[in-house]
Design a protein around this motif. Sequence first.
Motif, PDB file in Angstrom:
ATOM      1  N   PRO A 144      72.390 -67.535  89.374  1.00  0.00           N
ATOM      2  CA  PRO A 144      73.704 -67.311  88.493  1.00  0.00           C
ATOM      3  C   PRO A 144      73.642 -67.017  87.081  1.00  0.00           C
ATOM      4  N   ARG A 153      75.796 -64.184  86.420  1.00  0.00           N
ATOM      5  CA  ARG A 153      75.871 -62.698  86.632  1.00  0.00           C
ATOM      6  C   ARG A 153      76.636 -62.033  85.809  1.00  0.00           C
ATOM      7  N   MET A 186      71.737 -60.869  87.364  1.00  0.00           N
ATOM      8  CA  MET A 186      71.689 -62.097  87.335  1.00  0.00           C
ATOM      9  C   MET A 186      71.063 -63.015  85.996  1.00  0.00           C
ATOM     10  N   LEU A 246      84.460 -66.585  93.708  1.00  0.00           N
ATOM     11  CA  LEU A 246      83.545 -66.280  94.424  1.00  0.00           C
ATOM     12  C   LEU A 246      83.554 -66.717  96.073  1.00  0.00           C
ATOM     13  N   GLY A 261      81.834 -70.515  94.642  1.00  0.00           N
ATOM     14  CA  GLY A 261      81.088 -71.070  93.475  1.00  0.00           C
ATOM     15  C   GLY A 261      79.543 -70.750  93.718  1.00  0.00           C
ATOM     16  N   ARG A 289      77.065 -68.400  93.414  1.00  0.00           N
ATOM     17  CA  ARG A 289      77.063 -66.976  92.839  1.00  0.00           C
ATOM     18  C   ARG A 289      76.059 -66.020  93.333  1.00  0.00           C
ATOM     19  N   GLU A 290      75.302 -66.694  94.464  1.00  0.00           N
ATOM     20  CA  GLU A 290      74.253 -65.762  94.794  1.00  0.00           C
ATOM     21  C   GLU A 290      74.674 -64.757  95.919  1.00  0.00           C
ATOM     22  N   TYR A 346      74.189 -73.825  93.546  1.00  0.00           N
ATOM     23  CA  TYR A 346      75.683 -73.651  92.769  1.00  0.00           C
ATOM     24  C   TYR A 346      75.272 -73.805  91.131  1.00  0.00           C
ATOM     25  N   LYS A 406      75.646 -73.404  87.538  1.00  0.00           N
ATOM     26  CA  LYS A 406      76.644 -72.546  86.732  1.00  0.00           C
ATOM     27  C   LYS A 406      76.127 -71.539  85.598  1.00  0.00           C
TER      28      LYS A 406
END
Length: 640
Positions: free
Chosen positions: A24, A26, A50, A139, A203, A205-206, A566, A568
């Motif tokens: 996360p 990014r 990232m 996302l 959410g 992010r990957e 997840y 943040k």
Amino acid sequence: MRPILFPLAPAVFAALIAATALAPGRVLAEDATKPAAEAGAPPWRIGVSMLGEPKHKEPFAHFDYVNPDAPKGGRVRIAIAGSFDNFNIALMSINGVSVKGNIEAGVTGVYQNLMTGAQDEPSTEYGEIADAVRFPEDLSSVTFRINPKARWHDGTKLTPEDVVWSFEVERANNVQTAQYYHDVVKAEVSAPDQVTFSFSTKGNRELPQIVGQLYVMPKHWWLANGPDGKPRNVANTSLEPPLGSGPYRLKSFDAGRSASYERVKDWWGADLPTARGQYNFDEVRYDYYTNTQQLPELFKSDSYDFRLENVIANWMTLYNIPAVKEGRIVKQDFPSNTIGRMQAFAFNLRRPKFQDVRVRKAFNLVFDFEALNRTIFFNQYKRIGSYFAGLDELSSNGLPQGEELKILQTLKDKLPPEIFTAPYTNPVNGSDEAQRGNIRAALGLLKQAGWEIRDRKLTNAASGEVMKVEILLSDDNFTKIALPYVENLKRIGIDASVRVVDETQFTERQNKRDFDMIMFGVGQTQSPGNEQRDYWGSAAADKPTSRNIIGIKDPAIDALTERIVYAKDRAELVATTKALDRVLLAGAYVVPMWYSDVWHTLRWNRFGQPALLPSQSPTGGFPTVWWYDQALAAKTGAAK
């Protein structure tokens, strides 16, 4: 992120990073050469990082760690332990061994991904087949724009349909890939030059970069008949030379023994900034050997060019030879601080005898690392005390504090009390006195767990079962480690033994969970993510070929892995990873081994290297950014 690819080794994981770390936080670099995004649509980006902003925020000429004018030509020879029976990359699992066969390692150079990692920036990717990427703020999806120049080796245009088809067949035919793409609902052509992946969650992010690691295959080729006139079947292993879009094509092979790849002289991607100065050898040859113990001598006899030496005794004793003293062989160390690892003897929790944590702790008490380090390892290794050993930022230490403590307190009712009161430490042996004390402690734990010594055998007091344990290995090099451990286990009444099998049998038994204890290794990048579900998650425990080889099913671990996915921001990711590490250690699921701070390498002195080597590669980027140096080769002598 895509898990790290490595074989097990007595010292460290002898591996190259299979994919760049993702996490996360990014920040994306915009493509300044393209028109503004459509009204309301997110902007197109050329790079993804990232860990802050990517180094290259606008179109660039080449990576900093390459020589853009590196000469092309020559040959490099690489030795691999094992064998192969497959060129079908759809069946290549994310830990390097396919579901149905053994993938030939060099075949990855035939194919390309949507995006590719930078070797000098942790957790950073730039466009490869896709020249740009974009996704909404929540996302919930990601869209890739296909480079209009992308071509297959037969000249056919590479299309979004190829991408969609590749995703669907890889997920349908590979259990591990299906798990890796678990949260991807569908892939669809969203414009003539675009493909969009929709996600089941928001959410995560990957996910955009996970999808960016997809190997793209030619739909038209697979749907056509093969040279035998019969339809090709992507669900089966195949030794037919594959059609790709990458920098190399298969030149020749001897099934299971060798494969040679030739550089594609008119490769469409040669001028990509992510490719310039790389892929410099005209030929890359892979030779396979089933007897790993012969590899040092084969290297010294000039049978291959580059060796990552992961047996410290070999490094210290085998290479005091004229070729090294004369400079014809170069010994070089590279820092091992860009990946984490856990290497260990692991328990199979599916066996009832290992389900009590006190039993597992007893096994660790009698493992004498200190004696091994002194007598076999030249005192060159450190004991592993973390599932992220080598990555200090992510490794738990001392007592939990700050954000990590707050995270653990939310799971307090699911955790053992010592998580909050006692830092994890490995037992220390190395002397007769220490051994006697640890044996007494081990027997005490075993008694608490319902085991007692009867007729010098550890026996379950209730059932009468004698504790028998087989340690499964795939490498003879480990027998000198395992046999002293077996003798120590016998001192507490355990009927222990060692079995060494070939790589194929080892993989089959591992996948079928047919073992008591096994040589276990897992690599970690600087940005843990979705792969943690497959390593430790309850849902993966009962899936054959998942990376949850141990069979861990723990609600606290499940909660922590989801929180990692997840997270943040970077701070939350780091704190949660430390918490996960601490909980895994408290579970005593493995008997940790050791690691080194450096990678030891040797090479025949025929190769040039850039002035600045890539910092994120464990072997200085060899052979990708190196080249054949005619002048050095003339001094060293022609390869055999």
